[in-house]
Design an enzyme around this catalytic site. Structure first.
Site, mmCIF file in Angstrom:
data_model
loop_
_atom_site.group_PDB
_atom_site.id
_atom_site.type_symbol
_atom_site.label_atom_id
_atom_site.label_comp_id
_atom_site.label_asym_id
_atom_site.label_seq_id
_atom_site.Cartn_x
_atom_site.Cartn_y
_atom_site.Cartn_z
ATOM 1 N N TYR A 74 0.834 -1.205 0.000
ATOM 2 C CA TYR A 74 0.000 0.000 0.000
ATOM 3 C C TYR A 74 0.864 1.248 0.000
ATOM 4 C CZ TYR A 74 -3.724 3.270 0.788
ATOM 5 O OH TYR A 74 -4.588 4.304 0.612
ATOM 6 N N PHE A 109 -18.607 15.100 -26.630
ATOM 7 C CA PHE A 109 -18.157 14.237 -27.731
ATOM 8 C C PHE A 109 -18.074 12.771 -27.322
ATOM 9 C CE2 PHE A 109 -14.678 16.116 -25.443
ATOM 10 C CZ PHE A 109 -13.920 15.025 -25.096
ATOM 11 N N PHE A 150 -7.029 21.813 -24.518
ATOM 12 C CA PHE A 150 -7.350 20.401 -24.645
ATOM 13 C C PHE A 150 -8.603 20.165 -23.811
ATOM 14 C CE2 PHE A 150 -7.403 15.895 -23.747
ATOM 15 C CZ PHE A 150 -7.444 15.448 -25.061
ATOM 16 N N THR A 151 -9.454 19.256 -24.267
ATOM 17 C CA THR A 151 -10.797 19.102 -23.692
ATOM 18 C C THR A 151 -10.784 18.932 -22.167
ATOM 19 O OG1 THR A 151 -10.630 16.762 -24.256
ATOM 20 C CG2 THR A 151 -11.813 18.166 -25.805
ATOM 21 N N LYS A 159 0.263 7.748 -23.636
ATOM 22 C CA LYS A 159 0.691 8.051 -25.011
ATOM 23 C C LYS A 159 2.184 7.752 -25.160
ATOM 24 C CE LYS A 159 -3.274 10.568 -24.590
ATOM 25 N NZ LYS A 159 -4.086 10.572 -23.373
ATOM 26 N N ARG A 203 -12.597 15.855 -34.221
ATOM 27 C CA ARG A 203 -11.910 16.905 -33.470
ATOM 28 C C ARG A 203 -12.294 18.235 -34.102
ATOM 29 N NH1 ARG A 203 -9.780 15.149 -28.565
ATOM 30 N NH2 ARG A 203 -12.038 15.074 -28.561
ATOM 31 N N ASP A 228 2.156 20.389 -20.198
ATOM 32 C CA ASP A 228 1.390 19.182 -20.521
ATOM 33 C C ASP A 228 2.300 18.336 -21.405
ATOM 34 O OD1 ASP A 228 -0.126 17.143 -21.519
ATOM 35 O OD2 ASP A 228 -1.928 18.345 -21.836
HETATM 36 C C1 P71 Z 1 -6.464 11.491 -26.947
HETATM 37 C C2 P71 Z 1 -6.560 11.614 -25.484
HETATM 38 C C3 P71 Z 1 -7.622 10.827 -24.756
HETATM 39 C C4 P71 Z 1 -8.869 11.612 -24.866
HETATM 40 C C5 P71 Z 1 -9.199 12.521 -23.880
HETATM 41 C C6 P71 Z 1 -10.299 13.332 -24.039
HETATM 42 C C7 P71 Z 1 -11.029 13.258 -25.206
HETATM 43 C C8 P71 Z 1 -10.718 12.333 -26.183
HETATM 44 C C9 P71 Z 1 -9.636 11.522 -26.011
HETATM 45 C C10 P71 Z 1 -5.674 12.840 -23.629
HETATM 46 C C11 P71 Z 1 -4.908 13.945 -23.188
HETATM 47 C C12 P71 Z 1 -4.110 14.700 -24.097
HETATM 48 C C13 P71 Z 1 -3.437 15.825 -23.654
HETATM 49 C C14 P71 Z 1 -2.631 16.646 -24.575
HETATM 50 C C15 P71 Z 1 -4.291 15.491 -21.466
HETATM 51 C C16 P71 Z 1 -4.981 14.363 -21.839
HETATM 52 C C17 P71 Z 1 -5.802 13.645 -20.826
HETATM 53 N N1 P71 Z 1 -5.791 12.521 -24.913
HETATM 54 N N2 P71 Z 1 -3.537 16.202 -22.360
HETATM 55 O O1 P71 Z 1 -5.769 12.318 -27.552
HETATM 56 O O2 P71 Z 1 -3.990 14.357 -25.385
HETATM 57 O O3 P71 Z 1 -5.183 12.483 -20.466
HETATM 58 O O4 P71 Z 1 -6.824 10.733 -21.199
HETATM 59 O O5 P71 Z 1 -4.928 10.191 -19.647
HETATM 60 O O6 P71 Z 1 -6.839 11.544 -18.846
HETATM 61 O O7 P71 Z 1 -7.066 10.566 -27.505
HETATM 62 P P1 P71 Z 1 -5.994 11.179 -20.019
#
Ligand code: P71
Length: 459
Positions: free
Chosen positions: A73, A450, A125-126, A259, A383, A216
Protein backbone atom coordinates in the site's frame (compact mmCIF):
# COMPACT_ATOMS: atom_id res chain seq x y z
CA UNK A 1 26.00 2.10 -48.96
CA UNK A 2 23.90 4.15 -46.58
CA UNK A 3 20.42 2.80 -45.96
CA UNK A 4 17.93 5.64 -45.83
CA UNK A 5 14.72 3.62 -45.27
CA UNK A 6 13.68 3.14 -41.70
CA UNK A 7 12.20 0.06 -40.07
CA UNK A 8 10.66 -0.58 -36.70
CA UNK A 9 13.37 -1.18 -34.04
CA UNK A 10 11.59 -4.30 -32.76
CA UNK A 11 10.19 -7.60 -33.94
CA UNK A 12 6.76 -9.03 -33.17
CA UNK A 13 6.43 -11.76 -30.55
CA UNK A 14 2.68 -11.95 -30.01
CA UNK A 15 -0.28 -10.88 -32.12
CA UNK A 16 -3.93 -10.06 -31.45
CA UNK A 17 -6.34 -11.18 -34.15
CA UNK A 18 -8.68 -8.60 -35.66
CA UNK A 19 -11.81 -9.11 -37.72
CA UNK A 20 -13.18 -7.41 -40.81
CA UNK A 21 -16.95 -6.92 -40.64
CA UNK A 22 -19.47 -6.60 -43.47
CA UNK A 23 -20.80 -3.24 -44.60
CA UNK A 24 -24.25 -4.26 -43.37
CA UNK A 25 -22.89 -5.01 -39.89
CA UNK A 26 -21.11 -1.66 -39.79
CA UNK A 27 -24.18 0.28 -40.88
CA UNK A 28 -26.11 -1.31 -38.03
CA UNK A 29 -23.27 -0.71 -35.56
CA UNK A 30 -22.91 3.00 -36.35
CA UNK A 31 -26.68 3.57 -36.10
CA UNK A 32 -26.71 1.84 -32.72
CA UNK A 33 -23.74 4.00 -31.68
CA UNK A 34 -25.65 7.19 -32.52
CA UNK A 35 -23.07 8.01 -35.25
CA UNK A 36 -20.47 8.45 -32.52
CA UNK A 37 -17.27 6.41 -32.94
CA UNK A 38 -16.68 6.52 -29.15
CA UNK A 39 -19.82 4.41 -28.74
CA UNK A 40 -18.80 1.61 -31.13
CA UNK A 41 -17.76 -1.74 -29.68
CA UNK A 42 -14.09 -2.38 -30.32
CA UNK A 43 -14.98 -5.84 -31.69
CA UNK A 44 -16.85 -4.13 -34.52
CA UNK A 45 -13.72 -2.19 -35.53
CA UNK A 46 -11.15 -3.42 -38.05
CA UNK A 47 -8.30 -0.88 -37.75
CA UNK A 48 -8.66 1.27 -34.64
CA UNK A 49 -7.31 4.79 -35.15
CA UNK A 50 -9.61 6.37 -32.55
CA UNK A 51 -6.73 7.34 -30.31
CA UNK A 52 -3.10 6.72 -29.41
CA UNK A 53 -4.07 6.74 -25.73
CA UNK A 54 -3.53 3.58 -23.69
CA UNK A 55 -3.48 1.47 -26.84
CA UNK A 56 0.26 1.14 -27.47
CA UNK A 57 2.05 -2.21 -27.44
CA UNK A 58 4.24 -2.72 -24.38
CA UNK A 59 7.66 -4.28 -24.86
CA UNK A 60 8.74 -7.63 -23.41
CA UNK A 61 10.75 -5.62 -20.88
CA UNK A 62 7.68 -3.70 -19.79
CA UNK A 63 5.72 -6.94 -19.45
CA UNK A 64 8.59 -8.47 -17.47
CA UNK A 65 8.51 -5.35 -15.27
CA UNK A 66 4.83 -6.00 -14.57
CA UNK A 67 5.83 -9.24 -12.87
CA UNK A 68 8.05 -7.35 -10.45
CA UNK A 69 5.17 -5.23 -9.16
CA UNK A 70 5.46 -4.42 -5.47
CA UNK A 71 1.82 -3.98 -4.49
CA UNK A 72 2.50 -2.69 -0.98
CA UNK A 73 0.00 0.00 0.00
CA UNK A 74 2.77 2.41 0.91
CA UNK A 75 6.30 2.95 -0.36
CA UNK A 76 6.23 0.52 -3.31
CA UNK A 77 9.65 -0.14 -4.82
CA UNK A 78 8.18 0.62 -8.26
CA UNK A 79 7.18 4.11 -7.15
CA UNK A 80 10.80 4.91 -6.27
CA UNK A 81 11.93 3.54 -9.61
CA UNK A 82 9.35 5.74 -11.37
CA UNK A 83 10.31 8.80 -9.34
CA UNK A 84 14.00 8.25 -10.08
CA UNK A 85 13.24 7.80 -13.81
CA UNK A 86 11.22 11.02 -13.98
CA UNK A 87 13.95 12.89 -12.13
CA UNK A 88 16.72 11.64 -14.37
CA UNK A 89 14.88 11.74 -17.74
CA UNK A 90 12.77 14.88 -17.28
CA UNK A 91 14.46 16.60 -14.34
CA UNK A 92 11.32 17.13 -12.22
CA UNK A 93 11.99 16.74 -8.49
CA UNK A 94 8.68 15.47 -7.12
CA UNK A 95 6.36 12.91 -8.68
CA UNK A 96 2.76 12.10 -7.80
CA UNK A 97 1.30 9.17 -9.78
CA UNK A 98 -2.33 9.60 -10.87
CA UNK A 99 -4.78 7.24 -12.53
CA UNK A 100 -4.27 9.06 -15.86
CA UNK A 101 -3.62 12.53 -17.25
CA UNK A 102 -6.87 14.16 -16.18
CA UNK A 103 -6.26 13.06 -12.58
CA UNK A 104 -3.09 15.15 -12.63
CA UNK A 105 -4.91 18.05 -14.32
CA UNK A 106 -7.58 17.95 -11.64
CA UNK A 107 -5.05 18.22 -8.83
CA UNK A 108 -2.93 20.88 -10.53
CA UNK A 109 -6.05 23.00 -11.22
CA UNK A 110 -7.25 22.61 -7.64
CA UNK A 111 -3.98 23.70 -6.02
CA UNK A 112 -3.07 26.54 -8.36
CA UNK A 113 -6.29 28.18 -9.57
CA UNK A 114 -8.45 30.64 -7.63
CA UNK A 115 -11.94 31.56 -8.91
CA UNK A 116 -11.63 34.47 -11.34
CA UNK A 117 -8.15 33.48 -12.56
CA UNK A 118 -7.07 33.16 -16.18
CA UNK A 119 -5.06 30.26 -17.54
CA UNK A 120 -3.47 30.84 -20.93
CA UNK A 121 -2.48 27.84 -23.01
CA UNK A 122 -1.18 26.91 -26.45
CA UNK A 123 -4.63 25.78 -27.57
CA UNK A 124 -7.19 24.08 -25.37
CA UNK A 125 -7.35 20.40 -24.65
CA UNK A 126 -10.80 19.10 -23.69
CA UNK A 127 -10.11 17.64 -20.23
CA UNK A 128 -7.43 20.22 -19.37
CA UNK A 129 -9.71 23.19 -20.04
CA UNK A 130 -12.62 21.57 -18.22
CA UNK A 131 -10.58 21.11 -15.03
CA UNK A 132 -9.40 24.71 -15.27
CA UNK A 133 -13.01 25.88 -15.65
CA UNK A 134 -14.25 23.67 -12.81
CA UNK A 135 -11.64 25.33 -10.57
CA UNK A 136 -13.02 28.75 -11.54
CA UNK A 137 -10.60 29.88 -14.25
CA UNK A 138 -11.14 31.16 -17.77
CA UNK A 139 -8.96 29.55 -20.42
CA UNK A 140 -7.31 31.92 -22.90
CA UNK A 141 -5.89 30.59 -26.16
CA UNK A 142 -2.42 32.08 -26.79
CA UNK A 143 -1.17 29.81 -29.56
CA UNK A 144 0.10 31.48 -32.74
CA UNK A 145 -2.58 32.16 -35.37
CA UNK A 146 -0.99 29.71 -37.81
CA UNK A 147 -2.05 26.83 -35.54
CA UNK A 148 -5.69 27.47 -36.46
CA UNK A 149 -4.94 27.33 -40.16
CA UNK A 150 -4.83 23.76 -41.50
CA UNK A 151 -2.76 24.69 -44.56
CA UNK A 152 -0.08 26.83 -42.89
CA UNK A 153 3.30 25.09 -43.21
CA UNK A 154 4.80 26.72 -40.10
CA UNK A 155 7.32 24.19 -38.65
CA UNK A 156 6.36 25.02 -35.03
CA UNK A 157 2.62 25.52 -35.02
CA UNK A 158 2.60 24.74 -31.29
CA UNK A 159 4.43 28.00 -30.51
CA UNK A 160 3.02 30.49 -28.03
CA UNK A 161 2.28 33.98 -29.36
CA UNK A 162 4.16 36.07 -26.80
CA UNK A 163 2.22 39.19 -27.80
CA UNK A 164 -1.03 37.43 -26.82
CA UNK A 165 0.45 36.54 -23.41
CA UNK A 166 1.67 40.12 -22.89
CA UNK A 167 -1.74 41.49 -23.87
CA UNK A 168 -3.43 39.16 -21.36
CA UNK A 169 -1.04 40.23 -18.59
CA UNK A 170 -1.84 43.87 -19.39
CA UNK A 171 -5.57 43.24 -19.47
CA UNK A 172 -6.04 41.15 -16.28
CA UNK A 173 -2.75 41.55 -14.36
CA UNK A 174 -0.10 38.87 -13.73
CA UNK A 175 -1.53 38.12 -10.27
CA UNK A 176 -4.64 36.68 -11.95
CA UNK A 177 -2.53 34.27 -14.03
CA UNK A 178 -1.26 31.44 -11.80
CA UNK A 179 0.44 29.63 -14.66
CA UNK A 180 0.50 29.17 -18.38
CA UNK A 181 -0.21 25.66 -19.60
CA UNK A 182 2.27 24.75 -22.35
CA UNK A 183 1.59 21.54 -24.21
CA UNK A 184 4.25 19.78 -26.22
CA UNK A 185 3.11 18.43 -29.60
CA UNK A 186 -0.22 20.22 -29.37
CA UNK A 187 -2.93 17.62 -29.82
CA UNK A 188 -5.83 19.77 -31.03
CA UNK A 189 -3.62 21.72 -33.46
CA UNK A 190 -2.77 18.46 -35.22
CA UNK A 191 0.15 17.13 -33.16
CA UNK A 192 2.23 20.25 -33.78
CA UNK A 193 5.46 21.06 -31.89
CA UNK A 194 6.64 24.08 -29.94
CA UNK A 195 10.26 25.18 -30.51
CA UNK A 196 12.85 25.48 -27.77
CA UNK A 197 13.55 29.05 -28.86
CA UNK A 198 9.90 29.94 -28.29
CA UNK A 199 9.78 28.19 -24.92
CA UNK A 200 12.97 29.97 -23.85
CA UNK A 201 11.51 33.36 -24.77
CA UNK A 202 8.32 32.48 -22.89
CA UNK A 203 10.41 31.53 -19.85
CA UNK A 204 11.94 34.99 -19.83
CA UNK A 205 8.55 36.66 -20.13
CA UNK A 206 7.11 34.50 -17.33
CA UNK A 207 10.10 35.07 -15.06
CA UNK A 208 9.68 38.81 -15.50
CA UNK A 209 6.02 38.59 -14.42
CA UNK A 210 6.18 35.79 -11.84
CA UNK A 211 4.02 33.38 -13.84
CA UNK A 212 4.77 29.67 -13.68
CA UNK A 213 4.97 27.38 -16.72
CA UNK A 214 3.16 24.07 -16.36
CA UNK A 215 3.95 21.56 -19.05
CA UNK A 216 1.39 19.18 -20.52
CA UNK A 217 4.05 16.63 -21.44
CA UNK A 218 1.72 13.96 -22.77
CA UNK A 219 3.61 13.83 -26.11
CA UNK A 220 6.92 15.44 -25.21
CA UNK A 221 9.13 12.89 -27.00
CA UNK A 222 7.33 13.49 -30.30
CA UNK A 223 7.76 17.23 -29.91
CA UNK A 224 11.45 16.74 -29.18
CA UNK A 225 11.93 14.61 -32.27
CA UNK A 226 10.62 17.51 -34.37
CA UNK A 227 13.00 19.89 -32.58
CA UNK A 228 15.89 17.56 -33.40
CA UNK A 229 14.85 17.46 -37.06
CA UNK A 230 13.82 21.10 -37.56
CA UNK A 231 15.40 23.47 -35.05
CA UNK A 232 18.81 25.00 -35.65
CA UNK A 233 21.51 23.49 -33.42
CA UNK A 234 19.80 20.27 -32.29
CA UNK A 235 20.67 17.77 -35.07
CA UNK A 236 23.48 16.20 -33.09
CA UNK A 237 21.71 15.99 -29.77
CA UNK A 238 19.74 12.93 -28.72
CA UNK A 239 16.00 12.91 -28.03
CA UNK A 240 16.82 12.16 -24.38
CA UNK A 241 19.16 15.17 -24.11
CA UNK A 242 16.75 17.60 -25.74
CA UNK A 243 13.87 16.32 -23.60
CA UNK A 244 15.80 17.09 -20.44
CA UNK A 245 16.63 20.56 -21.69
CA UNK A 246 13.01 21.28 -22.65
CA UNK A 247 11.60 20.16 -19.31
CA UNK A 248 14.15 22.29 -17.46
CA UNK A 249 12.44 25.39 -18.89
CA UNK A 250 9.20 24.54 -17.07
CA UNK A 251 8.13 24.43 -13.41
CA UNK A 252 6.17 21.23 -13.41
CA UNK A 253 4.14 18.92 -15.59
CA UNK A 254 1.05 16.84 -16.01
CA UNK A 255 1.34 13.72 -18.06
CA UNK A 256 -1.01 11.20 -19.51
CA UNK A 257 1.46 8.31 -19.61
CA UNK A 258 -0.86 6.41 -21.96
CA UNK A 259 0.69 8.05 -25.01
CA UNK A 260 4.48 8.63 -25.23
CA UNK A 261 5.28 6.20 -22.43
CA UNK A 262 3.27 3.33 -23.93
CA UNK A 263 1.41 2.05 -20.89
CA UNK A 264 -2.25 1.14 -20.98
CA UNK A 265 -3.14 3.28 -17.98
CA UNK A 266 -1.43 5.86 -15.77
CA UNK A 267 -0.19 9.38 -15.49
CA UNK A 268 1.49 11.74 -13.07
CA UNK A 269 1.86 15.25 -11.76
CA UNK A 270 5.50 16.33 -11.49
CA UNK A 271 6.61 19.45 -9.61
CA UNK A 272 9.80 21.23 -8.62
CA UNK A 273 8.37 23.42 -5.87
CA UNK A 274 8.21 21.74 -2.46
CA UNK A 275 5.28 23.76 -1.15
CA UNK A 276 3.18 23.08 -4.23
CA UNK A 277 4.12 19.42 -3.91
CA UNK A 278 2.86 19.34 -0.32
CA UNK A 279 -0.42 20.93 -1.39
CA UNK A 280 -0.73 18.43 -4.23
CA UNK A 281 -0.11 15.54 -1.78
CA UNK A 282 -3.06 16.73 0.29
CA UNK A 283 -5.30 16.57 -2.76
CA UNK A 284 -3.93 13.34 -4.17
CA UNK A 285 -4.88 11.38 -1.07
CA UNK A 286 -8.47 12.65 -1.43
CA UNK A 287 -8.97 12.00 -5.13
CA UNK A 288 -6.42 9.42 -6.28
CA UNK A 289 -4.68 7.44 -3.52
CA UNK A 290 -1.66 7.58 -1.24
CA UNK A 291 1.14 9.75 -2.65
CA UNK A 292 3.34 6.74 -3.44
CA UNK A 293 0.81 5.15 -5.80
CA UNK A 294 -1.78 7.80 -6.65
CA UNK A 295 -4.09 5.94 -8.96
CA UNK A 296 -1.65 3.26 -10.09
CA UNK A 297 -0.78 -0.33 -9.27
CA UNK A 298 2.87 -1.07 -8.47
CA UNK A 299 3.20 -3.15 -11.64
CA UNK A 300 1.84 -0.30 -13.75
CA UNK A 301 4.36 2.14 -12.27
CA UNK A 302 7.13 -0.31 -13.18
CA UNK A 303 5.92 -0.62 -16.78
CA UNK A 304 5.74 3.17 -16.95
CA UNK A 305 9.27 3.68 -15.66
CA UNK A 306 10.56 1.33 -18.36
CA UNK A 307 8.28 2.86 -21.03
CA UNK A 308 9.58 6.37 -20.36
CA UNK A 309 13.14 5.29 -21.17
CA UNK A 310 12.02 3.42 -24.29
CA UNK A 311 10.07 6.47 -25.47
CA UNK A 312 13.24 8.57 -25.45
CA UNK A 313 15.26 6.31 -27.78
CA UNK A 314 16.07 7.94 -31.11
CA UNK A 315 15.40 4.75 -33.11
CA UNK A 316 11.98 4.40 -31.56
CA UNK A 317 11.03 7.98 -32.34
CA UNK A 318 12.29 7.79 -35.93
CA UNK A 319 10.04 4.79 -36.60
CA UNK A 320 7.12 6.29 -34.72
CA UNK A 321 7.11 9.56 -36.61
CA UNK A 322 8.11 7.73 -39.80
CA UNK A 323 4.93 5.67 -39.71
CA UNK A 324 2.68 8.69 -39.19
CA UNK A 325 4.49 10.43 -42.03
CA UNK A 326 4.06 7.40 -44.29
CA UNK A 327 0.28 7.57 -43.95
CA UNK A 328 0.26 11.36 -44.28
CA UNK A 329 2.33 11.37 -47.47
CA UNK A 330 0.08 8.75 -49.09
CA UNK A 331 -2.93 10.94 -48.44
CA UNK A 332 -1.20 14.11 -49.62
CA UNK A 333 -0.09 12.38 -52.83
CA UNK A 334 -3.71 11.39 -53.47
CA UNK A 335 -4.84 14.99 -52.98
CA UNK A 336 -6.61 14.47 -49.65
CA UNK A 337 -6.71 17.73 -47.65
CA UNK A 338 -4.96 17.13 -44.33
CA UNK A 339 -3.46 19.41 -41.69
CA UNK A 340 0.08 20.42 -42.64
CA UNK A 341 2.81 19.83 -41.60
CA UNK A 342 2.13 16.16 -40.80
CA UNK A 343 1.86 15.90 -37.01
CA UNK A 344 3.43 13.61 -34.44
CA UNK A 345 0.69 11.21 -33.42
CA UNK A 346 -1.98 11.43 -36.08
CA UNK A 347 -3.15 12.56 -39.47
CA UNK A 348 -5.94 15.11 -39.32
CA UNK A 349 -8.37 15.17 -42.25
CA UNK A 350 -9.80 18.60 -43.04
CA UNK A 351 -13.53 17.81 -42.98
CA UNK A 352 -14.58 21.30 -44.09
CA UNK A 353 -12.54 20.91 -47.27
CA UNK A 354 -13.70 17.33 -47.87
CA UNK A 355 -17.40 18.06 -47.24
CA UNK A 356 -17.91 21.63 -48.51
CA UNK A 357 -21.63 20.94 -48.95
CA UNK A 358 -22.13 20.74 -45.16
CA UNK A 359 -22.22 23.75 -42.85
CA UNK A 360 -20.29 23.46 -39.58
CA UNK A 361 -23.63 23.28 -37.74
CA UNK A 362 -24.15 19.91 -39.45
CA UNK A 363 -21.00 18.52 -37.81
CA UNK A 364 -19.00 17.59 -40.92
CA UNK A 365 -16.13 15.96 -39.00
CA UNK A 366 -18.52 13.82 -36.96
CA UNK A 367 -20.28 12.79 -40.18
CA UNK A 368 -17.00 12.02 -41.95
CA UNK A 369 -15.71 9.85 -39.10
CA UNK A 370 -18.97 7.87 -39.12
CA UNK A 371 -18.88 7.47 -42.92
CA UNK A 372 -15.26 6.31 -42.90
CA UNK A 373 -16.15 3.63 -40.38
CA UNK A 374 -19.06 2.38 -42.46
CA UNK A 375 -16.90 2.41 -45.56
CA UNK A 376 -13.94 0.51 -44.18
CA UNK A 377 -14.13 -0.51 -40.52
CA UNK A 378 -11.45 2.11 -39.76
CA UNK A 379 -12.35 3.98 -36.57
CA UNK A 380 -11.29 7.62 -36.18
CA UNK A 381 -12.31 10.55 -33.96
CA UNK A 382 -14.03 13.90 -34.48
CA UNK A 383 -11.91 16.91 -33.47
CA UNK A 384 -14.01 19.89 -34.38
CA UNK A 385 -17.02 21.75 -33.13
CA UNK A 386 -18.49 18.76 -31.28
CA UNK A 387 -15.24 18.36 -29.29
CA UNK A 388 -15.00 22.12 -28.70
CA UNK A 389 -18.25 22.01 -26.69
CA UNK A 390 -20.04 24.97 -25.16
CA UNK A 391 -18.98 27.95 -23.07
CA UNK A 392 -20.16 27.04 -19.53
CA UNK A 393 -21.31 30.61 -18.84
CA UNK A 394 -23.11 31.57 -22.03
CA UNK A 395 -24.08 28.12 -23.27
CA UNK A 396 -23.00 29.10 -26.79
CA UNK A 397 -20.98 26.66 -28.88
CA UNK A 398 -17.26 27.36 -28.68
CA UNK A 399 -16.25 28.21 -32.23
CA UNK A 400 -13.67 26.01 -33.88
CA UNK A 401 -11.89 27.02 -37.04
CA UNK A 402 -10.49 23.52 -37.24
CA UNK A 403 -13.07 20.90 -38.18
CA UNK A 404 -10.99 17.73 -38.29
CA UNK A 405 -11.13 13.95 -38.27
CA UNK A 406 -8.18 12.44 -36.46
CA UNK A 407 -6.60 9.22 -37.70
CA UNK A 408 -4.50 8.48 -34.64
CA UNK A 409 -1.69 5.95 -34.83
CA UNK A 410 -1.17 3.73 -31.76
CA UNK A 411 2.51 3.14 -30.95
CA UNK A 412 4.10 -0.17 -32.08
CA UNK A 413 0.71 -1.68 -32.95
CA UNK A 414 -0.02 -1.52 -36.67
CA UNK A 415 2.13 -2.25 -39.71
CA UNK A 416 2.69 -0.32 -42.90
CA UNK A 417 0.03 -2.50 -44.57
CA UNK A 418 -2.55 -1.29 -42.08
CA UNK A 419 -1.58 2.24 -43.07
CA UNK A 420 -2.08 1.30 -46.74
CA UNK A 421 -5.60 0.04 -46.01
CA UNK A 422 -6.46 3.13 -43.97
CA UNK A 423 -5.21 5.43 -46.74
CA UNK A 424 -7.13 3.53 -49.41
CA UNK A 425 -10.31 3.80 -47.33
CA UNK A 426 -10.05 7.59 -47.13
CA UNK A 427 -9.14 7.98 -50.80
CA UNK A 428 -12.10 5.81 -51.86
CA UNK A 429 -14.47 7.72 -49.63
CA UNK A 430 -13.31 11.05 -51.08
CA UNK A 431 -14.89 10.03 -54.39
CA UNK A 432 -18.29 9.70 -52.76
CA UNK A 433 -17.90 12.55 -50.29
CA UNK A 434 -20.81 14.58 -51.67
CA UNK A 435 -23.20 11.79 -50.63
CA UNK A 436 -22.26 12.12 -46.94
CA UNK A 437 -25.10 13.73 -45.01
CA UNK A 438 -24.90 16.08 -42.04
CA UNK A 439 -25.83 15.17 -38.46
CA UNK A 440 -27.81 16.64 -35.58
CA UNK A 441 -27.74 15.80 -31.86
CA UNK A 442 -30.39 13.49 -30.44
CA UNK A 443 -28.66 13.54 -27.03
CA UNK A 444 -26.15 16.16 -25.92
CA UNK A 445 -24.33 15.66 -22.58
CA UNK A 446 -23.68 18.84 -20.60
CA UNK A 447 -19.89 18.53 -20.70
CA UNK A 448 -17.33 16.59 -22.75
CA UNK A 449 -20.25 15.98 -25.09
CA UNK A 450 -18.16 14.24 -27.73
CA UNK A 451 -17.70 11.12 -25.56
CA UNK A 452 -21.34 10.09 -25.19
CA UNK A 453 -23.32 12.38 -27.49
CA UNK A 454 -25.69 10.74 -29.96
CA UNK A 455 -26.68 11.91 -33.43
CA UNK A 456 -28.98 11.20 -36.36
CA UNK A 457 -28.64 12.16 -40.00
CA UNK A 458 -30.22 15.45 -41.01
CA UNK A 459 -33.36 14.84 -43.08
C1 P71 B 1 -6.46 11.49 -26.95
C2 P71 B 1 -6.56 11.61 -25.48
C3 P71 B 1 -7.62 10.83 -24.76
C4 P71 B 1 -8.87 11.61 -24.87
C5 P71 B 1 -9.20 12.52 -23.88
C6 P71 B 1 -10.30 13.33 -24.04
C7 P71 B 1 -11.03 13.26 -25.21
C8 P71 B 1 -10.72 12.33 -26.18
C9 P71 B 1 -9.64 11.52 -26.01
C10 P71 B 1 -5.67 12.84 -23.63
C11 P71 B 1 -4.91 13.94 -23.19
C12 P71 B 1 -4.11 14.70 -24.10
C13 P71 B 1 -3.44 15.83 -23.65
C14 P71 B 1 -2.63 16.65 -24.58
C15 P71 B 1 -4.29 15.49 -21.47
C16 P71 B 1 -4.98 14.36 -21.84
C17 P71 B 1 -5.80 13.64 -20.83
N1 P71 B 1 -5.79 12.52 -24.91
N2 P71 B 1 -3.54 16.20 -22.36
O1 P71 B 1 -5.77 12.32 -27.55
O2 P71 B 1 -3.99 14.36 -25.39
O3 P71 B 1 -5.18 12.48 -20.47
O4 P71 B 1 -6.82 10.73 -21.20
O5 P71 B 1 -4.93 10.19 -19.65
O6 P71 B 1 -6.84 11.54 -18.85
O7 P71 B 1 -7.07 10.57 -27.50
P1 P71 B 1 -5.99 11.18 -20.02
Amino acid sequence: MTITSWAEPYKIKMVELIRMTSRQEREKAIREAGFNTFLLKSEDVYIDLLTDSGVGAMSDRQWAGMMTGDEAYAGSRNFYHLEETIRSCYGYKYTLPTHQGRGAEHILSKIMIKPGDYVPGNMYFTTTRLHQELAGATFVDVIIDEAHDPVSDHPFKGNVDLAKVTALIERVGAEKIPYICVATCVNMAGGQPISLANLRALRELCDASGIKIMHDMTRVAENVFFIQQREEGYRDKTVAEITHELCSLTDGATMSAKKDAMVNIGGFLALNDEILYEQACEQVVIYEGLHTYGGMAGRDMEALAIGIRESLCDDHMRARIGQVEYLGKKLIDAGVPIVRPIGGHAIFLDARAILPHLSQAQFPAQALAAALYVESGVRTMERGIVSAGRNPETGANYGSRLELVRMTIPRRVYTQSHMDVAAEAVIDLMERAEQIRGLEFTYEPSCLRFFMGRFKTVA
